[in-house]
Design a protein around this motif. Structure first.
Motif, PDB file in Angstrom:
ATOM      1  N   PHE A   1       0.802  -1.556   0.337  1.00 21.31           N
ATOM      2  CA  PHE A   1       0.646   0.079  -0.042  1.00 21.31           C
ATOM      3  C   PHE A   1       0.896   0.942   0.014  1.00 21.31           C
ATOM      4  N   THR A   2       2.118   1.009   0.205  1.00 20.19           N
ATOM      5  CA  THR A   2       3.281   2.803   0.596  1.00 20.19           C
ATOM      6  C   THR A   2       3.847   1.931   0.264  1.00 20.19           C
ATOM      7  N   SER A   3       4.100   1.142  -0.739  1.00 19.28           N
ATOM      8  CA  SER A   3       5.219   0.945  -1.935  1.00 19.28           C
ATOM      9  C   SER A   3       7.176   0.985  -1.074  1.00 19.28           C
ATOM     10  N   LEU A   4       6.461   0.317  -0.008  1.00 20.47           N
ATOM     11  CA  LEU A   4       7.787   0.601   1.499  1.00 20.47           C
ATOM     12  C   LEU A   4       8.835  -0.292   0.551  1.00 20.47           C
ATOM     13  N   MET A   5      10.153   0.475   0.707  1.00 17.20           N
ATOM     14  CA  MET A   5      10.909  -0.382   0.431  1.00 17.20           C
ATOM     15  C   MET A   5      11.539  -1.209   1.831  1.00 17.20           C
ATOM     16  N   VAL A   6      11.869  -2.569   1.853  1.00 19.49           N
ATOM     17  CA  VAL A   6      12.366  -2.789   3.558  1.00 19.49           C
ATOM     18  C   VAL A   6      14.026  -2.912   3.040  1.00 19.49           C
ATOM     19  N   ASP A   7      14.552  -2.299   4.475  1.00 17.75           N
ATOM     20  CA  ASP A   7      16.094  -3.182   3.711  1.00 17.75           C
ATOM     21  C   ASP A   7      16.334  -4.224   4.352  1.00 17.75           C
ATOM     22  N   ALA A   8      18.020  -4.335   4.568  1.00 17.43           N
ATOM     23  CA  ALA A   8      18.138  -6.613   4.928  1.00 17.43           C
ATOM     24  C   ALA A   8      17.136  -6.746   6.208  1.00 17.43           C
ATOM     25  N   GLU A   9      17.933  -5.860   6.883  1.00 19.92           N
ATOM     26  CA  GLU A   9      18.134  -6.096   8.893  1.00 19.92           C
ATOM     27  C   GLU A   9      15.907  -6.744   8.797  1.00 19.92           C
ATOM     28  N   THR A  10      15.429  -5.314   7.733  1.00 21.81           N
ATOM     29  CA  THR A  10      13.607  -5.452   8.517  1.00 21.81           C
ATOM     30  C   THR A  10      13.518  -6.742   7.446  1.00 21.81           C
ATOM     31  N   ALA A  11      14.004  -6.825   5.872  1.00 24.83           N
ATOM     32  CA  ALA A  11      13.175  -8.109   5.316  1.00 24.83           C
ATOM     33  C   ALA A  11      14.204  -9.636   5.798  1.00 24.83           C
ATOM     34  N   LEU A  12      14.995  -9.823   6.418  1.00 26.59           N
ATOM     35  CA  LEU A  12      15.399 -10.914   7.809  1.00 26.59           C
ATOM     36  C   LEU A  12      14.295 -11.070   8.898  1.00 26.59           C
ATOM     37  N   ASN A  13      14.546 -10.205   9.512  1.00 26.56           N
ATOM     38  CA  ASN A  13      13.190 -10.243  10.551  1.00 26.56           C
ATOM     39  C   ASN A  13      12.029 -10.950  10.346  1.00 26.56           C
ATOM     40  N   TRP A  14      11.844  -9.825   8.779  1.00 25.27           N
ATOM     41  CA  TRP A  14      10.299 -10.339   8.787  1.00 25.27           C
ATOM     42  C   TRP A  14      10.178 -11.220   7.995  1.00 25.27           C
ATOM     43  N   GLY A  15      10.993 -12.515   8.105  1.00 26.78           N
ATOM     44  CA  GLY A  15      10.902 -13.467   7.044  1.00 26.78           C
ATOM     45  C   GLY A  15      10.951 -13.422   5.706  1.00 26.78           C
ATOM     46  N   LEU A  16      11.515 -12.632   4.951  1.00 27.27           N
ATOM     47  CA  LEU A  16      10.970 -11.795   3.662  1.00 27.27           C
ATOM     48  C   LEU A  16      12.356 -12.807   2.756  1.00 27.27           C
ATOM     49  N   VAL A  17      13.313 -12.616   3.669  1.00 19.59           N
ATOM     50  CA  VAL A  17      15.268 -13.531   3.363  1.00 19.59           C
ATOM     51  C   VAL A  17      15.126 -14.819   4.391  1.00 19.59           C
ATOM     52  N   THR A  18      15.977 -15.487   4.211  1.00 19.26           N
ATOM     53  CA  THR A  18      17.014 -16.286   5.212  1.00 19.26           C
ATOM     54  C   THR A  18      17.950 -16.132   5.367  1.00 19.26           C
ATOM     55  N   ASP A  19      18.641 -15.183   4.673  1.00 17.78           N
ATOM     56  CA  ASP A  19      20.186 -15.195   4.644  1.00 17.78           C
ATOM     57  C   ASP A  19      20.261 -13.914   4.583  1.00 17.78           C
ATOM     58  N   LEU A  20      21.620 -13.442   4.832  1.00 19.20           N
ATOM     59  CA  LEU A  20      22.039 -11.997   5.037  1.00 19.20           C
ATOM     60  C   LEU A  20      23.635 -12.759   4.167  1.00 19.20           C
ATOM     61  N   ALA A  21      23.997 -11.625   2.943  1.00 18.46           N
ATOM     62  CA  ALA A  21      25.492 -11.481   2.752  1.00 18.46           C
ATOM     63  C   ALA A  21      25.946 -10.544   2.817  1.00 18.46           C
ATOM     64  N   GLU A  22      27.436  -9.923   2.549  1.00 21.13           N
ATOM     65  CA  GLU A  22      27.983  -9.263   2.013  1.00 21.13           C
ATOM     66  C   GLU A  22      27.493  -8.896   0.689  1.00 21.13           C
ATOM     67  N   ARG A  23      27.310  -8.273  -0.088  1.00 17.16           N
ATOM     68  CA  ARG A  23      27.062  -8.339  -2.119  1.00 17.16           C
ATOM     69  C   ARG A  23      28.009  -8.907  -2.148  1.00 17.16           C
TER      70      ARG A  23
END
Ligand SMILES: CCCCCCCCCCCCC[C@H](O)CC(=O)SCCNC(=O)CCNC(=O)[C@H](O)C(C)(C)COP(=O)(O)OP(=O)(O)OC[C@H]1O[C@@H](n2cnc3c(N)ncnc32)[C@H](O)[C@@H]1OP(=O)(O)O
Length: 278
Positions: A171-193
């Motif tokens: 609804f707000t075209s929110l762009m979420v950062d990596a920490e938020t994406a991990l906390n929300w379960g949108l991604v399972t792993d983070l890594a340096e680019r």
């Protein structure tokens, strides 16, 4: 030093298969890897190759190390079309394409090594697992340009992060950062680019050591309706136990012999086997 391949104005999606892992590279560097129809056509043919392969056991989708994973559908292209042409060439076709990716027998991993917006995040959501660069952002930006996520992302985002967070993002075209994406379960792993693809590869190689048929059944059960899950589990185990796939025999035999299993993915139907007593 070989010259870099000439930039394709319409972009390019390539497929390479290395052992049991297929890698799909998206490349349209000057336009943030936004999708053109030629790229949709290339992805269609790559998915058909993967679907037909008995060797591929895991799929990685990534950009070619460009600034973005993908900024979604080429706005300039589809916005010049009539509504009828838009439906046939973009909406229906893209939706079917991402359904095909999501429905592959083999698990897929999105190596989100840059920003993913709109159809770019929808592409990542059509994958089973997502690894994200720590400095990337992702979002479904379609409402920001007067359309809606048309390639399956609306439903998939809700299934992944829940109703409230999906509504907040879309609804707000929110762009979420990596920490938020991990906390929300949108991604399972983070890594340096620079390490995102290597992380995705590590996961893909682990998947490739699993018994292919059991893995495919498990993927189908998880992707099935929740109420459907138990029935699919019983059905899957029932068919495996009754005809004892070679991998099931190999898995039990290897366990009893205290050695790593070597799964073949073959499935002959010898009738009932006593797999527990050799
Ligand atoms: C009720 C509804 C009815 C409506 C019917 C219409 C239906 C049509 C549906 C089609 C199918 C749906 C598919 C999907 O669900 C929808 C989409 O994916 S729409 C696209 C969504 N993506 C975006 O909104 C992102 C757009 N890009 C940006 O916002 C910015 O580029 C950025 C990502 C924030 C980055 O900004 P910057 O770093 O400043 O970089 P630039 O903006 O300068 O970009 C560099 C260069 O790339 C070009 N570009 C970027 N994104 C796209 C894109 N999506 N399509 C085409 N080109 C893109 C940008 O124009 C620049 O090019 P240049 O200007 O240098 O030539």
């Amino acid at each position: 030093m070989t010259d870099p391949s000439p930039v394709q104005p319409d972009g390019e999606i390539t497929l390479t298969v290395d052992g049991h892992v297929a890698v799909i590279h998206i490349s349209r560097p000057n336009k943030l890897n936004s999708f053109t129809i030629p790229m949709v056509e290339q992805l269609e043919s790559h998915l058909a190759v993967i679907d037909d392969s008995e060797d591929v056991r895991a799929v990685i989708v990534t950009s070619a190390g460009d600034r973005a994973f993908s900024a979604g559908a080429d706005i300039k292209a589809f916005s010049q079309l009539s509504a009828t042409r838009m439906w046939s060439t973009w909406i229906r076709r893209g939706h079917a394409l991402f359904d095909k990716l999501a429905g592959l027998r083999q698990p897929s991993i999105a190596a989100i090594d840059g920003n993913a917006f709109g159809g770019g995040l929808e592409l990542a959501l059509a994958c089973d697992i997502r690894v994200m660069a720590t400095d990337a952002k992702v979002g479904l930006s379609e409402l920001g340009i007067g359309t809606l996520p048309g390639w399956g992302g609306t439903a998939r985002l809700q299934k992944t992060v829940g109703v409230a967070r999906a509504k907040r993002m879309i609804f707000t075209s929110l762009m979420v950062d990596a920490e938020t994406a991990l906390n929300w379960g949108l991604v399972t792993d983070l890594a340096e680019r620079p390490d995102v693809v290597a992380k995705a590869r590590e996961i893909a190689e682990q998947i490739a050591t699993r018994a292919p048929i059991a893995l495919q059944m498990t993927k189908q059960i998880i992707d099935g309706q929740s109420g459907e899950g138990l029935r699919l589990t019983l059905e899957a185990l029932g068919s495996a136990a009754s005809s004892a796939t070679d991998d099931f025999v190999e898995g039990v035999t290897a366990f009893r012999s205290k050695r790593p299993p070597q799964f073949s993915g073959s499935f002959d139907d010898p009738g009932p086997r006593d797999v527990l007593h050799g």
